[in-house]
Design an enzyme around this catalytic site. Sequence first.
Site, PDB file in Angstrom:
ATOM      1  N   GLU A  90       2.622 -15.404  10.265  1.00 21.22           N
ATOM      2  CA  GLU A  90       1.706 -16.520  10.100  1.00 21.22           C
ATOM      3  C   GLU A  90       2.244 -17.870  10.569  1.00 21.22           C
ATOM      4  O   GLU A  90       1.483 -18.715  11.022  1.00 21.22           O
ATOM      5  CB  GLU A  90       1.313 -16.630   8.619  1.00 21.22           C
ATOM      6  CG  GLU A  90       0.520 -15.456   8.094  1.00 21.22           C
ATOM      7  CD  GLU A  90      -0.855 -15.355   8.740  1.00 21.22           C
ATOM      8  OE1 GLU A  90      -1.532 -16.396   8.887  1.00 21.22           O
ATOM      9  OE2 GLU A  90      -1.246 -14.238   9.120  1.00 21.22           O
ATOM     10  N   SER A 457     -18.671  13.361 -47.905  1.00 24.03           N
ATOM     11  CA  SER A 457     -17.641  13.580 -48.918  1.00 24.03           C
ATOM     12  C   SER A 457     -16.321  12.898 -48.595  1.00 24.03           C
ATOM     13  O   SER A 457     -15.442  12.830 -49.459  1.00 24.03           O
ATOM     14  CB  SER A 457     -17.409  15.083 -49.113  1.00 24.03           C
ATOM     15  OG  SER A 457     -18.574  15.698 -49.620  1.00 24.03           O
TER      16      SER A 457
END
Length: 807
Positions: A90, A457
Amino acid sequence: MKIAERWFVMAGVGLLAAIALAGMIVAIYAAWLFHALPDASELADYRPATATRVYAGDGTLIGEFSDERRIYVSYDQIPEPVVEAFLAAEDSHFFSHGGVDVSGLGRAMFKNIFNAATGRRLEGGSTITQQVAKNVLLTNETSINRKVKEAILANRLEATLTKPQILELYLNEIYLGYRSFGVAAAAYNYFGKSLEQLTPDEAAFLAALPKGPNNYHPKRHPEAAKGRRDWVLREMAESDFITEQELATALARPLVTQDAPRRAAYADADFFVEEARRRAIRQFGEENINRGGYYLRTTLDPELQSAARDALMEGLERYDRRHGWRGPWGTTDFADGWQDKALEQTRPPERRAWRAAAVESVSGNTVRVRTAASGDTGTLLSADAAWANANKPLKRGDLIFVEPQGGQFALKQVPAVNGALVAIEPHSGRVLAMVGGYSYALSSFNRATQAERQPGSAFKPIVYAAALEGDYTPASIVLDAPISFAGGRNGERWTPENYSRQYYGPQTLRRGLELSRNVMTVRLAQAVGMKNIVDLSKKMGVSDSLQPNLSVSLGAGETTPYRLTAAYAAFVNGGRRIDPYLIEIVQDRNGETIFSADERSCRECDRPFSGQESPRLEPRGEQVLDPITAYQISSMLEGVVQRGTGASARGLGRWVGGKTGTTNEYRSAWFVGFSSDIVVGVFIGFDDNRPLGSGETGATGPVPVFNEFMQTALKKRPARPFVRPRGAVFRTVNGIEEAFRPGTERRREEEAPRPEVPTGPQNYNDVLRREREEAAGLPPSTPTPAPPPTTPPPPKKEPAEDLSGLY
């Protein structure tokens, strides 16, 4: 001549005026632009949006929360090969120019003459500094105006920040495809590596991406991707970043990337991670969680989480198989393209071995299938073929799921039923595992935390705990006999019944809980008072909305598996309510701790060790039960596993307790079980609350899931005796060592008599058989015909007192 001279002078004056005006306009524009542009000094404290990374308790990465998938790393954490690759690709003069590379800009303009003529993309000639200015402070418009702005801002950046700071911003901000912002996220998403682990060719590939990630996608455009990577490698060699030998080695390497970006290598905790995300957003805000770059460590144990997911999925599939093949999910006539249609059907991602397939032929139980993806052919296992044909016979063209197995294929279907499993550390509240359903991809609804269902239960231990907090002991006697109350449906009286629809006379509290006697529980609740029971359930965290109705004593209220499992922790940890939590510690992007789940202070922890006694921390949680009550319940629930309705978990060994739960019409099935160091809740039910089917009790579905999970859990956390509370008095009653509150052991406690022979067409053996059926979770079988009247019943043994240790 004079006229010509006059015109010449006038033209000159006009030209000068035009030049002056143009200069004035340029000056005004430049002055406006100079003041209108953002202040580059803001970038000194700029931090881009960063993902919050989520870790298990052992450091395993389990997820990310983010708007932009980014892992921010400082410049000194970025290896040189990565920096050099981007400089070569770059901006090779980055460390020598002042923000704008005039020579680079000239080369770009010269190349653009040819690019424009050939229709290629124009080059901007932007430096890394200019790209930072564009990415952070400007838009992506393509114009001369933006280039001017770039140049001005680049000069400002160079005057404000150091070169390493600018490069740090660039390498963390840049978008590199694969849902990756910044080089660290890209390294993980493309290669599954950290930056330090990248080879030069891998670093070069990342540096090849800023110009156009989609153009160099490694799977869609592999040749272009490798070509661009190789170009970057040659640029690195030309800049003397790598040697010719390193270049040759790197060029020879194939470009190998992951098939797709992955949030985390560990993928068994989707329900847990999503629940952690919701809680984190409520506590810290969505902006901070999705953009703040937090470090978030959870309580998850990956090994237990995987075991929980496998156990629940297999348990739901077992239930599904018991209730029959539901038929194919589609059909085909084998026309061109049928494979594509078959592959569109979503299979559970957790079942990677499943294959979409079509039935080619059926002859009795010989079913031949062809897979859609690979075209492999074979036959179904005969047992699977018989299973399917017994319900909805298979036929040619049926689209199904299969799994390769021993040279044949096993028939598979996604269960219609669902469920949840949650595992909690009882002493701290740490959630070690959570599975909220069969498959997160198919349904993200978390049944562990979001499904309000009746526990049946499984609520009874709360009732018995309330009794033990009062005047009752485990050896107290309660009558198991018919009882009815006004206020039933449609004006009728409510008459609770036992599962077996039989009554067993006087029973100890222990026996009543072990065998889950409904009528006995209602009588006990009436004596204790439902207000006391509801108040205790609130203190324990079961629910805040239960009403003091007697039906609630049998589990008619609603709660979630998460809350009920956490409530059971009090039976194990000495009676303290713990608030379960998923998030252990949170740190901000600077490493500062902003949250810790353990807020206890340790005044001596910062002292140097000199042989003194280790510091003692106060136990967590509010005391909601007497420690003796908690121990009594844990002992009684151990009896549920050893002698009661949870007996199918007996193979796990001693010091494991729990309670089954089954609601009316078999709509929900539960088991909440525990050892000394882990509490596990399992729930199975349909999302629309329709019945599971006859005989689908807590012992039938949830207990096997619990067993499978605990086989893994007990390897890591072996069961050990429950801690005996201080002050408890231990006496043997009916052959079982019971704990008593001091003073209560001196009451004469009678041994529970043998069940009376009920009236009706059954004999004494039916009663014993029904007890065994209930213990195994089986539905009541047909009673044995009564013997002839001349045959006397078995002699009844008179109850004998067990006086050992009472005096």
